[in-house]
Design a protein around this motif. Structure first.
Motif, PDB file in Angstrom:
ATOM      1  N   ARG A  14     -18.351 -28.346  21.749  1.00  0.00           N
ATOM      2  CA  ARG A  14     -18.353 -28.610  20.702  1.00  0.00           C
ATOM      3  C   ARG A  14     -17.654 -29.968  20.840  1.00  0.00           C
ATOM      4  N   GLU A  15     -16.248 -29.610  20.935  1.00  0.00           N
ATOM      5  CA  GLU A  15     -14.770 -30.892  21.034  1.00  0.00           C
ATOM      6  C   GLU A  15     -15.236 -32.124  22.297  1.00  0.00           C
ATOM      7  N   THR A  16     -15.005 -33.083  21.783  1.00  0.00           N
ATOM      8  CA  THR A  16     -14.420 -34.783  22.988  1.00  0.00           C
ATOM      9  C   THR A  16     -13.095 -34.352  23.213  1.00  0.00           C
ATOM     10  N   VAL A  17     -12.878 -34.431  24.367  1.00  0.00           N
ATOM     11  CA  VAL A  17     -11.609 -33.981  24.745  1.00  0.00           C
ATOM     12  C   VAL A  17     -11.042 -35.426  25.096  1.00  0.00           C
ATOM     13  N   ARG A  18     -10.000 -36.435  24.938  1.00  0.00           N
ATOM     14  CA  ARG A  18      -9.713 -37.114  25.181  1.00  0.00           C
ATOM     15  C   ARG A  18      -7.938 -36.848  25.729  1.00  0.00           C
ATOM     16  N   PHE A  19      -7.975 -37.609  26.696  1.00  0.00           N
ATOM     17  CA  PHE A  19      -6.845 -37.951  27.550  1.00  0.00           C
ATOM     18  C   PHE A  19      -6.010 -39.176  27.414  1.00  0.00           C
ATOM     19  N   ARG A  20      -4.778 -39.229  27.444  1.00  0.00           N
ATOM     20  CA  ARG A  20      -3.905 -40.416  27.663  1.00  0.00           C
ATOM     21  C   ARG A  20      -3.349 -40.571  28.654  1.00  0.00           C
ATOM     22  N   ARG A  21      -3.235 -42.365  28.791  1.00  0.00           N
ATOM     23  CA  ARG A  21      -2.260 -41.864  30.263  1.00  0.00           C
ATOM     24  C   ARG A  21      -1.025 -41.697  29.930  1.00  0.00           C
ATOM     25  N   PHE A  22      -1.173 -40.203  31.495  1.00  0.00           N
ATOM     26  CA  PHE A  22       0.708 -40.183  31.792  1.00  0.00           C
ATOM     27  C   PHE A  22       0.531 -38.673  31.637  1.00  0.00           C
ATOM     28  N   ASP A  23      -0.658 -37.832  30.827  1.00  0.00           N
ATOM     29  CA  ASP A  23      -0.891 -36.898  30.630  1.00  0.00           C
ATOM     30  C   ASP A  23      -1.495 -36.028  31.971  1.00  0.00           C
ATOM     31  N   ARG A  24      -0.475 -34.705  31.593  1.00  0.00           N
ATOM     32  CA  ARG A  24      -0.657 -33.900  33.030  1.00  0.00           C
ATOM     33  C   ARG A  24      -1.867 -33.291  33.374  1.00  0.00           C
ATOM     34  N   ILE A  25      -2.953 -33.128  34.154  1.00  0.00           N
ATOM     35  CA  ILE A  25      -4.258 -33.782  33.623  1.00  0.00           C
ATOM     36  C   ILE A  25      -4.924 -31.954  35.043  1.00  0.00           C
ATOM     37  N   ALA A  26      -3.820 -31.982  36.023  1.00  0.00           N
ATOM     38  CA  ALA A  26      -3.784 -30.680  37.037  1.00  0.00           C
ATOM     39  C   ALA A  26      -2.593 -30.503  38.208  1.00  0.00           C
ATOM     40  N   GLN A  27      -2.922 -29.949  38.612  1.00  0.00           N
ATOM     41  CA  GLN A  27      -1.203 -29.747  39.405  1.00  0.00           C
ATOM     42  C   GLN A  27      -1.455 -29.794  41.071  1.00  0.00           C
ATOM     43  N   LEU A  28      -0.467 -30.008  42.545  1.00  0.00           N
ATOM     44  CA  LEU A  28      -0.697 -29.700  42.940  1.00  0.00           C
ATOM     45  C   LEU A  28       0.240 -29.344  44.135  1.00  0.00           C
ATOM     46  N   VAL A  29      -0.397 -28.095  44.884  1.00  0.00           N
ATOM     47  CA  VAL A  29       0.176 -26.968  45.455  1.00  0.00           C
ATOM     48  C   VAL A  29       0.263 -28.123  47.365  1.00  0.00           C
ATOM     49  N   VAL A  30       1.449 -28.250  48.083  1.00  0.00           N
ATOM     50  CA  VAL A  30       1.265 -27.379  49.042  1.00  0.00           C
ATOM     51  C   VAL A  30       1.141 -27.005  50.000  1.00  0.00           C
ATOM     52  N   GLN A  31       0.715 -26.497  51.145  1.00  0.00           N
ATOM     53  CA  GLN A  31       0.354 -25.128  51.618  1.00  0.00           C
ATOM     54  C   GLN A  31       0.044 -24.891  53.398  1.00  0.00           C
ATOM     55  N   GLN A  32       0.638 -25.056  54.018  1.00  0.00           N
ATOM     56  CA  GLN A  32       0.406 -25.177  55.183  1.00  0.00           C
ATOM     57  C   GLN A  32      -0.667 -23.817  56.096  1.00  0.00           C
ATOM     58  N   VAL A  33      -1.946 -25.283  56.405  1.00  0.00           N
ATOM     59  CA  VAL A  33      -2.678 -24.156  56.869  1.00  0.00           C
ATOM     60  C   VAL A  33      -3.064 -24.178  58.938  1.00  0.00           C
ATOM     61  N   GLU A  34      -4.005 -23.401  59.373  1.00  0.00           N
ATOM     62  CA  GLU A  34      -4.131 -22.842  60.195  1.00  0.00           C
ATOM     63  C   GLU A  34      -5.460 -23.811  61.112  1.00  0.00           C
ATOM     64  N   THR A  35      -4.901 -23.686  62.246  1.00  0.00           N
ATOM     65  CA  THR A  35      -5.510 -24.318  62.707  1.00  0.00           C
ATOM     66  C   THR A  35      -6.054 -23.810  63.368  1.00  0.00           C
ATOM     67  N   VAL A  36      -7.672 -23.003  63.505  1.00  0.00           N
ATOM     68  CA  VAL A  36      -8.250 -22.223  64.410  1.00  0.00           C
ATOM     69  C   VAL A  36      -9.573 -22.518  65.113  1.00  0.00           C
ATOM     70  N   ARG A  37      -9.674 -21.699  66.088  1.00  0.00           N
ATOM     71  CA  ARG A  37     -10.426 -22.378  67.463  1.00  0.00           C
ATOM     72  C   ARG A  37     -11.600 -21.073  67.075  1.00  0.00           C
ATOM     73  N   PHE A  38     -13.354 -21.367  66.346  1.00  0.00           N
ATOM     74  CA  PHE A  38     -14.295 -20.587  66.783  1.00  0.00           C
ATOM     75  C   PHE A  38     -15.025 -20.192  67.900  1.00  0.00           C
ATOM     76  N   HIS A  39     -15.445 -19.136  68.034  1.00  0.00           N
ATOM     77  CA  HIS A  39     -15.534 -18.418  69.453  1.00  0.00           C
ATOM     78  C   HIS A  39     -17.014 -17.768  69.174  1.00  0.00           C
ATOM     79  N   GLU A  40     -18.017 -17.833  69.336  1.00  0.00           N
ATOM     80  CA  GLU A  40     -19.082 -17.450  69.359  1.00  0.00           C
ATOM     81  C   GLU A  40     -19.883 -16.063  69.968  1.00  0.00           C
TER      82      GLU A  40
END
Ligand SMILES: O=c1ccn([C@H]2C[C@H](O)[C@@H](COP(=O)(O)OP(=O)(O)OP(=O)(O)O)O2)c(=O)[nH]1
Ligand SMILES: [Mg+2]
Length: 170
Positions: A103-129
């Protein structure tokens, strides 16, 4: 959070944007803001700019996660949650929001916080069929195979460990 902090280069695309920072020590994510006003009608989605670009070290990725407060108070979700930011991406970080409130329209103003960023280490993988994968207790069970779902019956099939589908009403 423990250990040695990871250095991430950041460039302000919008010179007035506040740099992302943790609300509390130990928080996993840093909040991202929108640099433009936005109005989302029920069911509407929008790609919102955050005013920043980053350079992650190799072996890392950043994940754009929704904010629970926006979800519970406004019904706003991220269409692609979590968004994946590749280490080599140098463009502006953007957030795809959708207004799930009926039902409701949502209004965002400049510099409203809209999400969050998480930095993570990720593995490099090799696939073996292989022709056959090693066995496991779960095997192919998934999508509700362990049962216990509250609420409405859905037309979606649970996959039982035998590999068959338990389809309601069939
Ligand atoms: O929520 C998001 C998701 C992605 N990105 C940026 C960073 C990421 O590195 C790039 C590509 O994202 P993704 O791989 O998810 O999109 P795609 O649809 O696969 O596009 P591409 O073909 O460019 O990889 O877009 C964002 O800024 N926010
Ligand atoms: Mg991609």
């Amino acid at each position: 959070m423990s250990g040695v902090p990871v250095d991430v280069l950041i460039r302000r695309i919008d010179p007035a944007v506040p740099l992302p920072s943790r609300a509390h020590p130990g928080d996993a994510g840093v909040d991202l803001v929108t640099t433009r006003d936005a109005e989302l009608a029920p069911g509407e989605r929008a790609l919102l700019p955050t005013g920043i670009a980053i350079a992650l070290p190799d072996g890392y990725a950043a994940f754009v996660h929704p904010r629970s407060g926006l979800a519970i108070h406004c019904g706003v979700a991220m269409v692609n949650a979590p968004g994946t930011v590749d280490a080599g991406y140098r463009g502006e970080l953007k957030v795809i929001l959708i207004n799930l409130d009926p039902r409701e329209t949502v209004r965002f103003r400049r510099f409203d916080r809209i999400a969050q960023l998480v930095v993570q280490q990720v593995e490099t993988v090799r696939f073996h069929e292989v022709a056959e994968l090693p066995g496991s207790a779960r095997a192919t069970g998934g999508f509700g195979s362990t049962g216990g779902h509250p609420g409405v019956q859905t037309p979606y099939a649970a996959v039982s460990p035998g590999g068959g589908a338990d389809r309601k009403g069939q």
